[in-house]
Design an enzyme around this catalytic site. Structure first.
Site, PDB file in Angstrom:
ATOM      1  CE  LYS A   1      72.225 -14.243   5.408  1.00  0.00           C
ATOM      2  NZ  LYS A   1      70.953 -13.532   5.407  1.00  0.00           N
TER       3      LYS A   1
ATOM      4  N   GLY B   1      60.073  -7.862  20.063  1.00  0.00           N
ATOM      5  CA  GLY B   1      58.878  -7.043  19.882  1.00  0.00           C
ATOM      6  C   GLY B   1      57.727  -7.783  19.216  1.00  0.00           C
TER       7      GLY B   1
ATOM      8  N   PRO C   1       0.827  -1.212   0.000  1.00  0.00           N
ATOM      9  CG  PRO C   1      -0.115  -1.123   2.143  1.00  0.00           C
ATOM     10  CD  PRO C   1       0.707  -1.980   1.246  1.00  0.00           C
ATOM     11  CG  ASP C   2       3.212   1.661   3.035  1.00  0.00           C
ATOM     12  OD1 ASP C   2       3.411   0.529   2.526  1.00  0.00           O
ATOM     13  OD2 ASP C   2       3.224   1.859   4.265  1.00  0.00           O
TER      14      ASP C   2
ATOM     15  CG  MET D   1      70.839  -6.241  12.461  1.00  0.00           C
ATOM     16  SD  MET D   1      71.461  -6.426  10.771  1.00  0.00           S
ATOM     17  CE  MET D   1      70.995  -4.872  10.033  1.00  0.00           C
TER      18      MET D   1
ATOM     19  N   GLY E   1      62.029 -12.121   8.115  1.00  0.00           N
ATOM     20  CA  GLY E   1      61.498 -11.345   9.233  1.00  0.00           C
ATOM     21  C   GLY E   1      61.235  -9.909   8.809  1.00  0.00           C
TER      22      GLY E   1
ATOM     23  CG  ASP F   1      59.563  -4.449   4.034  1.00  0.00           C
ATOM     24  OD1 ASP F   1      58.388  -4.374   3.643  1.00  0.00           O
ATOM     25  OD2 ASP F   1      60.550  -4.243   3.290  1.00  0.00           O
TER      26      ASP F   1
ATOM     27  CG  ASP G   1      65.749 -15.011   7.309  1.00  0.00           C
ATOM     28  OD1 ASP G   1      65.769 -13.797   7.198  1.00  0.00           O
ATOM     29  OD2 ASP G   1      66.327 -15.799   6.534  1.00  0.00           O
TER      30      ASP G   1
ATOM     31  CB  THR H   1      59.894  -2.808   9.030  1.00  0.00           C
ATOM     32  OG1 THR H   1      61.274  -2.994   9.309  1.00  0.00           O
ATOM     33  CG2 THR H   1      59.463  -1.430   9.505  1.00  0.00           C
ATOM     34  CB  ALA H   2      61.843  -4.806  13.660  1.00  0.00           C
TER      35      ALA H   2
ATOM     36  N   PRO I   1      57.360  -8.855  12.389  1.00  0.00           N
ATOM     37  CG  PRO I   1      56.837  -7.125  13.865  1.00  0.00           C
ATOM     38  CD  PRO I   1      56.451  -7.718  12.549  1.00  0.00           C
TER      39      PRO I   1
HETATM   40  N1  SAH Z   1      63.920  -7.123   7.656  1.00  0.00           N
HETATM   41  C1  SAH Z   1      63.793  -6.971   9.084  1.00  0.00           C
HETATM   42  C2  SAH Z   1      65.077  -6.545   9.736  1.00  0.00           C
HETATM   43  C3  SAH Z   1      66.187  -7.521   9.614  1.00  0.00           C
HETATM   44  S1  SAH Z   1      67.626  -6.983  10.471  1.00  0.00           S
HETATM   45  C4  SAH Z   1      62.671  -5.981   9.396  1.00  0.00           C
HETATM   46  O1  SAH Z   1      62.178  -5.302   8.493  1.00  0.00           O
HETATM   47  O2  SAH Z   1      62.260  -5.912  10.548  1.00  0.00           O
HETATM   48  C5  SAH Z   1      67.468  -7.819  11.997  1.00  0.00           C
HETATM   49  C6  SAH Z   1      67.213  -6.852  13.114  1.00  0.00           C
HETATM   50  O3  SAH Z   1      65.843  -6.462  13.134  1.00  0.00           O
HETATM   51  C7  SAH Z   1      67.426  -7.419  14.486  1.00  0.00           C
HETATM   52  O4  SAH Z   1      68.798  -7.382  14.833  1.00  0.00           O
HETATM   53  C8  SAH Z   1      66.625  -6.491  15.358  1.00  0.00           C
HETATM   54  O5  SAH Z   1      67.308  -5.290  15.566  1.00  0.00           O
HETATM   55  C9  SAH Z   1      65.445  -6.179  14.458  1.00  0.00           C
HETATM   56  N2  SAH Z   1      64.270  -7.031  14.780  1.00  0.00           N
HETATM   57  C10 SAH Z   1      63.664  -7.918  13.982  1.00  0.00           C
HETATM   58  N3  SAH Z   1      62.611  -8.464  14.587  1.00  0.00           N
HETATM   59  C11 SAH Z   1      62.534  -7.908  15.815  1.00  0.00           C
HETATM   60  C12 SAH Z   1      61.661  -8.060  16.921  1.00  0.00           C
HETATM   61  N4  SAH Z   1      60.619  -8.915  16.881  1.00  0.00           N
HETATM   62  N5  SAH Z   1      61.897  -7.316  18.025  1.00  0.00           N
HETATM   63  C13 SAH Z   1      62.925  -6.462  18.061  1.00  0.00           C
HETATM   64  N6  SAH Z   1      63.780  -6.268  17.058  1.00  0.00           N
HETATM   65  C14 SAH Z   1      63.599  -6.990  15.941  1.00  0.00           C
END
Ligand code: SAH
Length: 465
Positions: A272, A414, A43-44, A385, A303, A305, A250, A333-334, A227
């Site tokens: 490594k 982290g 109706p509407d 590092m 690990g 990026d 890695d 990245t970390a 990370p």
């Molecule tokens: N490609 C990686 C970095 C590789 S170099 C990125 O983009 O994160 C490796 C270094 O990354 C380590 O020595 C440390 O300084 C840092 N790193 C990687 N993972 C980490 C985490 N979970 N907590 C703290 N530092 C981290």
């Protein structure tokens, strides 16, 4: 009540919608999308709905429901009035004529229900839980919608066009299955997902020409694994991981991320850190090439990026030289992960207008960096590092004029369950680090933004609790 999941060819269906409100409009849109012709009795009837019906070859009758409007002319009836007695009467009448009927406010009164759908036409996913919880269906729909690549529809359409051709070229069913699996999970699909439709079609044709040689195309996915917290993987990283035949990983790739690798995939550790068993970079590059040339889909998990202190560039150079197709999937990245999970913003209007990612790796006991450019105010420094060289880093920054009280933080492991954030200042951090026996991997953050950690620390402790 039991339900049969069935997809109905809807092109020649005619539906009667009884009701003219919001739900009716939503249903009408879905039906018309599926090429169903719809009439409306209400109706509407709201103006937008009336116009939609009119534009799509249907008729609107502005009148109250009476049983005569339901006839064998329709295959499907929708009871969408706001009166449950009327809806029940509609259902009864429709069922008496053996029609399909859906009752919005009482699914059990009808005999068909609408699923929550993920639409990648021609690919459709429909979800039904028998009307138990529409909200649950909606949540699941949202999850699937995020998870199913947006280009799956285009992929389905592309392979649909080649079905007959492939059937002729590959009469044996098992060959066809292998062919389609490699198309749907390999470079053809990936080209399409990145929007390169012509490239995808070209690759499909090429694979079809080579199909009888049973040679599938290997490729490499250079994937940033983030990370540590597996929730930080991108959707693309997760998807590619699921289709990998071999995974090279890695030391920095967390166990939780490795848990997401499918059981059938071969795992190769190329970290490594375990010095004695480490694979040198050249060896890793070669392994990637070798596996890809065997026709395998190789996931190279790194690990964080892959392009930030990850030597990802060297690996793809080698792949390019051997004409191995590859793609790079960015990761968190970390610095981003530790910053977010540690409550230390990397930039801040008042304290840091820029941020630098710096390698703190020692070479012959020293670190060659442009110290004067680093030892400035209003900038955040993030050392990767940098654990071993930390005393040298602090000493050099102070020697080049940085405030000895400059706040600094170490974020250990982290984003993982074991994350620790240790704050201090340039003068005291070397001692604090030793006292706290900080372990690798750790990120060293220097700058006034570290002071914000105290304010934001509730966040970190909430996570620990
Ligand atoms: N490609 C990686 C970095 C590789 S170099 C990125 O983009 O994160 C490796 C270094 O990354 C380590 O020595 C440390 O300084 C840092 N790193 C990687 N993972 C980490 C985490 N979970 N907590 C703290 N530092 C981290």
């Amino acid at each position: 009540m039991a339900y049969l999941p069935l997809f109905h060819n809807s092109e020649h269906l005619r539906a009667l919608i009884i009701g003219g409100g919001r739900v009716a409009l939503r249903r009408a849109k879905a039906l018309i999308h599926a090429q169903v012709t719809c009439d409306v009795v209400a109706p509407d009837c709201q103006a937008e709905l009336a116009a939609l019906i009119d534009d799509n070859g249907g008729a609107v009758q502005q009148q109250a429901f009476n049983p005569e409007v339901i006839s064998k002319r329709y295959q499907l009836v929708l009871a969408l009035t706001d009166n449950s007695d009327i809806n029940a009467a509609i259902a009864e009448q429709a069922k008496a004529l053996d029609l399909m009927v859906n009752v919005a406010d009482d699914p059990s009164a009808g005999n068909v229900i609408f699923g929550a759908t993920v639409d990648r036409t021609p690919l459709t996913i429909a979800i039904n839980n028998g009307g138990a919880s529409p909200v649950l269906s909606r949540l699941l729909r949202q999850q699937l919608d995020q998870f199913v690549p947006k280009h799956y529809g285009a992929l389905a359409a592309l392979v649909g066009r080649y079905r007959d051709e492939v059937k002729q070229a590959l009469p044996k069913e098992s060959d066809r299955v292998a062919f389609w699996e490699s198309v749907l999970q390999g470079s053809v699909a990936e080209a399409l997902f990145s929007g390169q439709h012509d490239v995808a079609e070209g690759l499909l044709k090429k694979s079809l020409l080579n199909a009888d040689k049973h040679k599938s195309n290997g490729e490499v996915y250079l994937i940033g694994a983030g990370p540590g917290d597996p929730d930080l993987l991108t959707l693309r990283a997760f998807r590619l991981l699921q289709q990998a035949d071999v995974v090279l990983y890695d030391a920095l790739v967390s166990a939780e991320v490795m848990d997401l690798v499918p059981d059938r995939a071969e795992r190769i550790y190329v970290g490594k850190r375990r010095a004695n068993h480490s694979v040198p970079q050249d060896g890793i590059n070669q392994l990637l090439v070798d596996h890809a040339l065997l026709g395998k889909r190789v996931a190279r998990l790194k690990g964080g990026d892959p392009f930030i202190f990850g030597r990802g560039g060297e690996e793809i150079e080698k792949l390019a030289a051997h004409q191995v197709p590859f793609q790079v999937v960015p990761g968190i990245t970390a610095a981003s992960g530790c910053s977010a999970y540690g409550g230390i913003p990397l930039t801040h209007r008042d304290y840091a207008q820029s941020v630098r990612f710096v390698t703190g790796q020692l070479k012959d006991g020293s670190i060659a960096l442009e110290w004067p450019a680093l030892a400035v105010e209003n900038q955040t420094l993030v050392f990767y590092m940098g654990l071993k060289g930390l005393p040298i880093i602090c000493e050099q920054l102070m020697a080049h004029g940085m405030d000895p009280n400059m706040p600094a933080a170490l974020v250990e492991k982290g984003t993982t369950q074991d994350q620790r954030v240790i704050t201090s200042d340039l003068t005291n951090m070397p001692t604090t680090m030793t006292q706290e026996t900080v372990m690798s991997p750790s990120l060293f953050i220097v700058g006034r933004v570290v002071n914000l950690h105290d304010k934001l620390a509730w966040f970190a402790s909430e996570r620990e609790a």
